[in-house]
Design a protein around this motif. Structure first.
Motif, PDB file in Angstrom:
ATOM      1  N   ARG B 209      -2.784   3.505  -7.571  1.00  0.00           N
ATOM      2  CA  ARG B 209      -4.184   3.748  -7.955  1.00  0.00           C
ATOM      3  C   ARG B 209      -4.230   4.849  -9.021  1.00  0.00           C
ATOM      4  O   ARG B 209      -4.914   4.732 -10.039  1.00  0.00           O
ATOM      5  N   LEU B 212      -3.479   3.917 -12.618  1.00  0.00           N
ATOM      6  CA  LEU B 212      -4.541   3.338 -13.454  1.00  0.00           C
ATOM      7  C   LEU B 212      -5.145   4.412 -14.351  1.00  0.00           C
ATOM      8  O   LEU B 212      -5.427   4.182 -15.524  1.00  0.00           O
ATOM      9  N   ALA B 219      -2.018   7.506 -22.485  1.00  0.00           N
ATOM     10  CA  ALA B 219      -2.023   6.623 -23.659  1.00  0.00           C
ATOM     11  C   ALA B 219      -3.094   7.042 -24.666  1.00  0.00           C
ATOM     12  O   ALA B 219      -2.989   6.730 -25.849  1.00  0.00           O
ATOM     13  N   ASN B 220      -4.131   7.723 -24.174  1.00  0.00           N
ATOM     14  CA  ASN B 220      -5.234   8.108 -25.062  1.00  0.00           C
ATOM     15  C   ASN B 220      -5.418   9.623 -25.082  1.00  0.00           C
ATOM     16  O   ASN B 220      -6.538  10.119 -25.173  1.00  0.00           O
ATOM     17  N   ASN B 404     -13.460   4.865 -12.524  1.00  0.00           N
ATOM     18  CA  ASN B 404     -14.791   5.452 -12.452  1.00  0.00           C
ATOM     19  C   ASN B 404     -14.792   6.650 -11.494  1.00  0.00           C
ATOM     20  O   ASN B 404     -13.807   6.919 -10.802  1.00  0.00           O
ATOM     21  N   GLU B 407     -13.929   6.142  -7.842  1.00  0.00           N
ATOM     22  CA  GLU B 407     -12.506   5.946  -7.568  1.00  0.00           C
ATOM     23  C   GLU B 407     -11.731   7.265  -7.710  1.00  0.00           C
ATOM     24  O   GLU B 407     -10.746   7.498  -7.009  1.00  0.00           O
ATOM     25  N   PHE B 410     -12.377   9.033  -4.554  1.00  0.00           N
ATOM     26  CA  PHE B 410     -11.608   8.329  -3.506  1.00  0.00           C
ATOM     27  C   PHE B 410     -10.125   8.707  -3.600  1.00  0.00           C
ATOM     28  O   PHE B 410      -9.458   8.910  -2.585  1.00  0.00           O
ATOM     29  N   LEU B 447      -3.768  -1.027   3.823  1.00  0.00           N
ATOM     30  CA  LEU B 447      -2.914  -1.376   2.687  1.00  0.00           C
ATOM     31  C   LEU B 447      -3.490  -2.560   1.925  1.00  0.00           C
ATOM     32  O   LEU B 447      -3.519  -2.576   0.696  1.00  0.00           O
ATOM     33  N   PHE B 449      -6.694  -3.741   1.904  1.00  0.00           N
ATOM     34  CA  PHE B 449      -8.000  -3.564   1.273  1.00  0.00           C
ATOM     35  C   PHE B 449      -8.027  -2.447   0.232  1.00  0.00           C
ATOM     36  O   PHE B 449      -8.769  -2.507  -0.738  1.00  0.00           O
ATOM     37  N   PHE B 450      -7.223  -1.416   0.441  1.00  0.00           N
ATOM     38  CA  PHE B 450      -7.259  -0.302  -0.508  1.00  0.00           C
ATOM     39  C   PHE B 450      -6.029  -0.231  -1.403  1.00  0.00           C
ATOM     40  O   PHE B 450      -5.936   0.642  -2.254  1.00  0.00           O
ATOM     41  N   GLY B 451      -5.096  -1.125  -1.184  1.00  0.00           N
ATOM     42  CA  GLY B 451      -3.887  -1.119  -2.009  1.00  0.00           C
ATOM     43  C   GLY B 451      -4.175  -1.656  -3.403  1.00  0.00           C
ATOM     44  O   GLY B 451      -5.046  -2.496  -3.593  1.00  0.00           O
ATOM     45  N   VAL B 452      -3.444  -1.146  -4.365  1.00  0.00           N
ATOM     46  CA  VAL B 452      -3.535  -1.656  -5.738  1.00  0.00           C
ATOM     47  C   VAL B 452      -2.249  -2.433  -5.981  1.00  0.00           C
ATOM     48  O   VAL B 452      -1.162  -1.864  -5.960  1.00  0.00           O
ATOM     49  N   PHE B 453      -2.403  -3.725  -6.184  1.00  0.00           N
ATOM     50  CA  PHE B 453      -1.213  -4.566  -6.335  1.00  0.00           C
ATOM     51  C   PHE B 453      -1.132  -5.073  -7.768  1.00  0.00           C
ATOM     52  O   PHE B 453      -1.699  -6.093  -8.099  1.00  0.00           O
ATOM     53  N   GLU B 454      -0.492  -4.306  -8.605  1.00  0.00           N
ATOM     54  CA  GLU B 454      -0.413  -4.688 -10.015  1.00  0.00           C
ATOM     55  C   GLU B 454       1.028  -4.824 -10.459  1.00  0.00           C
ATOM     56  O   GLU B 454       1.357  -4.560 -11.611  1.00  0.00           O
TER      57      GLU B 454
END
Lengths: 360, 463
Positions: B209, B212, B219-220, B404, B407, B410, B447, B449-454
Motif C-alpha cells: 500500500r 503506491l 517518481a515526481n 488519497n 488511504e 489508513f 489480508l 480485503f485490505f491487501g494490495v495485490f499488484e
C-alpha cells in the motif's frame, strides 16, 4: 485414517492445481469450456465483461457483452482469390476468421509472441504478411529483445549476420532444452487464480472489495486507471508516462531510428524468404484516440518516416476521424465498430493485390 | 515464485504435507532440496546452474579445507572465496565497474568505451553467496565440521524459505537441524502459520500500500511539495521495513512449520534509541555476518581507536555496496558508517527499552535513518540530492502523493497497529485453539480485503 485421507487428498489437489496451471494446453482447453458456460463452475464473466473489468471488478463500469458482439461479414468482393494472407497478430486479431478477408486463398494466423514461427509459402500465389501489434507493445517488441527471437528462429543463411546486432540476455545462452521451460509457466499465478477463484458465484466478493477500494480510497484495484469522467477504464501501463507501453512517454529520435532499423531488418528478412509484401498494423491504445492531449505521436511518427520500408495498414488516421465509439469502456480491445474499420482497411489492400500486379 | 503468490501457497502446502508423511530424514532432505530447486528455478530457471556451481565448489572446498593443514588449508579457503566473490562481482558489479571506467575515460576526452554485458542479476545472489562463504570460513576456523552428505550441504545453501532474501544463516544453526529432524510439533505449526500471516500482513497490507504513494512521490519528486517529500521519506522507511521483515517473517514461519528454527532478522529497529542499536536490530543476519567475517578479522576494536573507526567504515561501505552496484548504496553505507563512528550510543536490547524515557532519542534516530533511506531509494545521487534539498529548502509543489488522504490515514493506522503489536506482542504463540482459529480466519479476511495485490516483488530480491 480420516486425517491421512485428508492429507493425501490435499497433496493430490495441490499437485493437480500446479500441474493444470502450468500446462498451457490444459489451461487452454479448460478456459474454452469455462468461459462459455453459465454453470456455477464457469468463468463466463471473464469473457463477457471485458479484460479490464476483470482486473478492476468495478460494478459501475461493468458492461456485459457477448463474444458474439463481433460480427464477421463476408466482404462484398467477387474477384479472384490470389492472395495468401499470413497474420502475425495478437489478441486484437486472433478471433477474426478467414471469411472476413477479401480475396484470400489461404489464411494463416500466427500468435505474434510465438517463439517458433514457420510459414509455408505457396509461390503460385501472392504471399502477404501482416505484422499486427497493439501500440503499447510496439516499442518493446520492435525495439528490443523479442525481435531477436523472431528473426533468430526463422532466420536462414545470409540473414544470420543481421542477428548479431540484437541484444542477447546471457541467461538465455545457458544450455537448457526448451522443454524445461514448460515446467515454469510465467502465467502460473494468473492460472491458479483462474482455477481456484475465478467462478461466477465468487464475483460478488471481488466486486465488494473493488467497490470498497474505489469508494473509500478512490482507486481501482489491479493495473487499471479510471478515466476522469469515471466512464472508461484504461490499462495503467498505457498512461504511466514512465513506461514504454504508455501513449505519453516520450519517444526519442534515437529510439525511433532503432525501431525503424529493426522493422527494416524484419522487412528485408521476410522479403528474402519469399513474401511479396509486408504490412505493419499498429492498433492505437484506446487512450491515444480518446485522450490525445500529450500523446507521444509514436504511430504517426513511425508511419510518416520515409526510412521505413514496411508498408502500413493505417488505422490511426481512420480512427482519428471516426465518429463512432471504437473501444469498449471496460476492455483494452476494440468494439465491433473499431474492428470493422480495421478489416475494411485490410480488405482495401487485399483487393488491390488481387486486382493489380503491382501495388504502391 | 514470490512468497506473496498463490503458486507459493500451493507449493508450500504440498511440500509441507509430503514432508510430514516421509519417514526418513534423508528422504525429507531430498524432498526439500528438489522443492528448493523448483522454487529457485521458477524465477529464472537457467540460473540454477550458477547456484549449482557455487554449491559444488563450496562443498568440495569445505571437505578439502577440513582435510588439509597449513598453507593448503588457506589456499582452499581462498579458492572458495574467489569462486563466490567472482560470481558475485561478475553478475552484480561488472557493469557498474565498466560504467565508472567509461565515465573516467570520458573525463579525459577519450572516445573509447568498454562494452557493457547484457546480464540479469540472479535472484538472491548476494544472500546465498554470503551464506555459502559463511560455511567455508567456519570450517576453516574449525568451528564447523565439513558436511560430507552433498544433499544436506546443498540444502543448507538452498533451503527455500531463506534462499533468496535471507536470513543469511550460519552452518552451526542450520546443519544440525537438517541432520536431525526434531519431529512433528503442532505448536510449531501454529506458531509458524501465524508468523507467516503476520509477514503477509506487513507485506500486502502495509508495504504494498505504501508503495503506491512512495513510487509516485519518488517518481515526481521535482514537482512534489516538501511536505509530500517528507511523507514519502517516512512512508518509504516503513515500506522497506514491512517489505523486508515481512519476507523474513514468512520465511521464518514457513521453516518453523517444519520444525526448523531460522535466526531472527529484525527486532523492532525503529524503536532503536541510537544508530548502534538500530544496526543490532536491522537485518541482523547481515550485520552479524559483517561483524564476524570482516570487522573482527580486521581487528575489530582491539587495535586502537583509529583502526576501530577504519574497520567500522570498511564494514559499512561494504554493507552499502552489498545492497547494489550503485553509488547511492555506497553513500548510504558511508553515512551510516559516519554515524556509527561518531554518534554510536549504547546498544539497548528491545526487552530493556523504556519507551517513554527514550522517546526523543527514538524519534531522532528514526528521522536520521529515514533521511538516509532516501539515498537507498533514489535512482541516483542527483535524484537523492534533489529530494533532500527539496525537503530542506521547503520546496513548493504538488500535494498529490499518489493515494488519497483517507488511504494515507489508513496507512498510518496500520503502521501504528504493526508497531504496537511488535512492541507489545513480539511472540507469535497462540495457545488457545479457538483464539487461534479466530486469529487465522480474521487475518485471512483482513489480508484479502485490505491487501494490495499488484504483483509487487520484495525490495530485497534485487540484492
Amino acid at each position: 485414517m480420516l486425517k491421512k485421507t485428508v492429507i493425501y487428498a490435499l497433496i493430490i489437489f495441490g499437485i493437480g492445481v500446479l500441474y493444470i496451471s502450468t500446462s498451457r494446453d490444459v489451461m487452454w482447453r479448460i478456459s474454452q469450456e469455462r468461459n462459455e458456460t453459465d454453470a456455477w463452475w464457469g468463468a463466463h464473466d471473464v469473457n463477457h465483461l471485458g479484460d479490464m473489468v476483470n482486473l478492476a471488478y468495478l460494478d459501475d463500469i461493468k458492461q456485459f457483452h457477448s463474444s458474439r458482439d463481433y460480427a464477421f461479414h463476408k466482404p462484398e468482393y467477387n474477384g479472384s482469390s490470389n492472395v495468401n494472407l499470413y497474420m502475425n497478430g495478437d489478441s486484437y486479431t486472433f478471433k477474426i476468421p478467414d471469411t472476413a478477408f477479401a480475396g484470400v486463398n489461404r489464411y494463416e494466423y500466427v500468435w505474434i509472441y510465438s517463439k517458433h514461427i514457420k510459414y509455408n509459402l505457396d509461390t503460385t500465389k501472392k504471399n502477404i504478411l501482416i505484422l499486427e501489434n497493439a501500440e503499447r507493445y510496439v516499442r518493446i517488441f520492435f525495439g528490443g529483445l523479442d525481435l531477436f527471437k523472431i528473426v533468430y528462429d526463422s532466420a536462414k543463411g545470409p540473414h544470420q549476420a543481421s542477428i548479431a546486432k540484437f541484444p542477447k540476455v546471457y541467461y538465455a545462452s545457458f544450455p537448457f532444452p526448451d522443454s524445461i521451460g514448460a515446467f515454469f509457466n510465467p502465467n502460473i499465478n494468473q492460472n491458479i487464480e483462474y482455477n481456484l477463484f475465478n467462478y461466477n458465484f465468487l464475483n460478488g466478493i471481488r466486486i465488494a472489495k473493488a467497490s470498497f477500494n474505489y469508494k473509500v480510497f478512490n482507486r481501482a484495484s489491479g493495473n487499471v486507471q479510471i478515466s476522469e469522467d469515471g466512464k472508461q477504464l484504461f490499462l495503467k501501463e498505457t498512461i504511466d508516462s514512465k513506461r514504454q507501453e504508455s501513449s505519453y512517454s516520450p519517444v526519442s529520435d534515437e529510439e525511433l531510428t532503432n525501431i525503424i532499423n529493426n522493422l527494416n531488418t524484419i522487412y528485408d528478412h521476410y522479403r528474402a524468404e519469399g513474401f511479396d509484401e509486408l504490412y505493419l498494423a499498429m492498433i492505437p491504445n484506446p487512450v491515444t484516440i480518446i485522450n490525445p492531449e500529450g500523446y507521444n505521436q509514436l504511430i504517426p511518427r513511425l508511419q510518416n518516416d520515409p526510412r521505413l520500408k514496411i508498408k502500413l495498414i493505417d488505422i490511426y488516421s481512420t480512427y482519428q476521424n471516426a465518429d463512432t465509439v471504437l473501444y469498449r469502456p471496460g476492455d483494452s480491445h476494440w468494439y465491433n465498430s473499431g474492428m470493422q474499420l480495421w478489416i475494411k482497411e485490410v480488405n482495401k489492400m487485399l483487393v488491390k493485390w488481387n486486382d493489380t500486379t503491382e501495388v504502391n | 515464485m514470490l512468497f506473496n503468490s498463490l503458486q507459493f501457497l500451493i507449493f508450500f502446502l504440498v511440500v509441507t504435507l509430503i514432508f510430514f508423511r516421509l519417514r526418513t530424514q534423508r528422504s525429507r532432505i531430498m524432498l526439500l532440496l528438489v522443492a528448493s530447486c523448483y522454487f529457485y528455478m521458477s524465477f529464472v530457471y537457467q540460473y540454477i546452474l550458477i547456484l549449482a556451481f557455487t554449491t559444488i565448489v563450496d562443498y568440495i572446498a569445505g571437505i578439502l579445507i577440513e582435510k588439509s593443514e597449513g598453507r593448503k588449508r588457506k589456499a582452499w579457503l581462498i579458492a572458495s572465496i574467489i569462486a563466490n566473490v567472482g560470481v558475485l562481482v561478475f553478475y552484480k558489479y561488472f557493469n557498474f565497474l565498466v560504467d565508472n571506467i567509461n565515465d573516467t575515460l570520458h573525463l579525459f576526452d577519450s572516445s573509447r568505451e568498454i562494452p557493457y554485458l547484457n546480464i540479469i542479476l540472479p535472484i538472491g545472489l548476494s544472500f546465498h553467496t554470503f551464506q555459502a562463504m559463511s560455511y567455508t570460513i567456519e570450517v576453516y576456523w574449525r568451528k564447523q565440521k565439513a558436511e560430507y552428505h552433498f544433499p544436506t550441504y546443498a540444502l543448507y545453501v538452498m533451503f527455500y524459505p531463506q534462499l533468496v532474501a535471507g536470513p543469511i544463516e550460519r552452518p552451526q544453526n542450520i546443519l544440525p537441524q537438517l541432520q536431525q529432524y526434531k519431529g512433528y510439533d503442532i505448536n510449531n505449526i501454529r506458531e509458524g502459520i501465524s508468523r507467516m500471516l503476520w509477514g503477509y500482513f506487513k507485506k500486502v497490507v502495509i508495504a504494498d500500500r505504501l508503495a503506491l504513494a512512495v513510487d509516485h512521490i519518488f517518481a515526481n519528486s521535482e514537482q512534489t511539495s516538501w511536505v509530500g517529500l517528507c511523507v514519502g521519506g517516512i512512508l518509504y522507511s516503513f515500506q522497506i521495513y514491512c517489505d523486508f521483515s515481512g519476507y523474513s517473517d514468512i520465511g521464518i514461519g514457513a521453516a518453523r512449520v517444519m520444525n526448523i528454527k531460522l535466526m531472527e532478522n529484525f527486532k523492532q529497529p525503529y524503536l532503536a534509541p541510537n544508530i548502534t542499536s538500530f544496526w543490532s536490530r536491522w537485518h541482523i543476519s547481515l550485520s552479524s555476518w559483517f561483524r564476524d567475517y570482516v570487522y573482527i578479522p580486521l581487528g575489530g576494536n582491539r587495535k586502537g581507536e583509529t583502526k576501530r573507526k577504519r574497520n567500522i567504515f570498511v564494514v559499512f561501505l561494504l554493507s552499502g555496496f552489498w545492497h547494489g552496484a550503485n553509488w547511492t548504496f555506497g553513500i548510504w553505507g558511508f553515512l551510516h558508517g559516519v554515524l556509527a563512528t561518531f554518534l554510536p550510543g549504547k546498544k539497548v536490547a528491545p526487552s530493556k527499552l523504556k519507551f517513554g524515557r527514550n522517546a526523543i532519542n527514538i524519534l531522532a534516530t528514526f528521522c536520521v535513518v529515514a533521511l538516509l533511506w532516501i539515498f537507498f531509494r533514489a535512482e541516483n545521487i542527483g535524484h537523492a540530492w534533489q529530494y533532500i534539498t527539496g525537503i530542506f529548502t521547503l520546496q513548493d509543489g504538488s500535494y498529490n502523493i499518489g493515494i488519497n488522504i483517507t488511504e494515507l490515514w489508513f496507512s498510518f493506522f496500520v503502521i501504528g497497529v504493526m508497531l504496537w503489536r511488535e512492541y507489545k506482542l513480539p511472540e507469535h504463540k497462540i495457545n488457545s485453539r479457538s483464539k487461534y482459529i479466530v486469529y487465522v480466519s480474521g487475518m485471512i479476511a483482513v489480508l484479502y480485503f485490505f491487501g494490495v495485490f499488484e504483483e509487487n516483488q520484495f525490495i530485497y530480491f534485487q540484492f
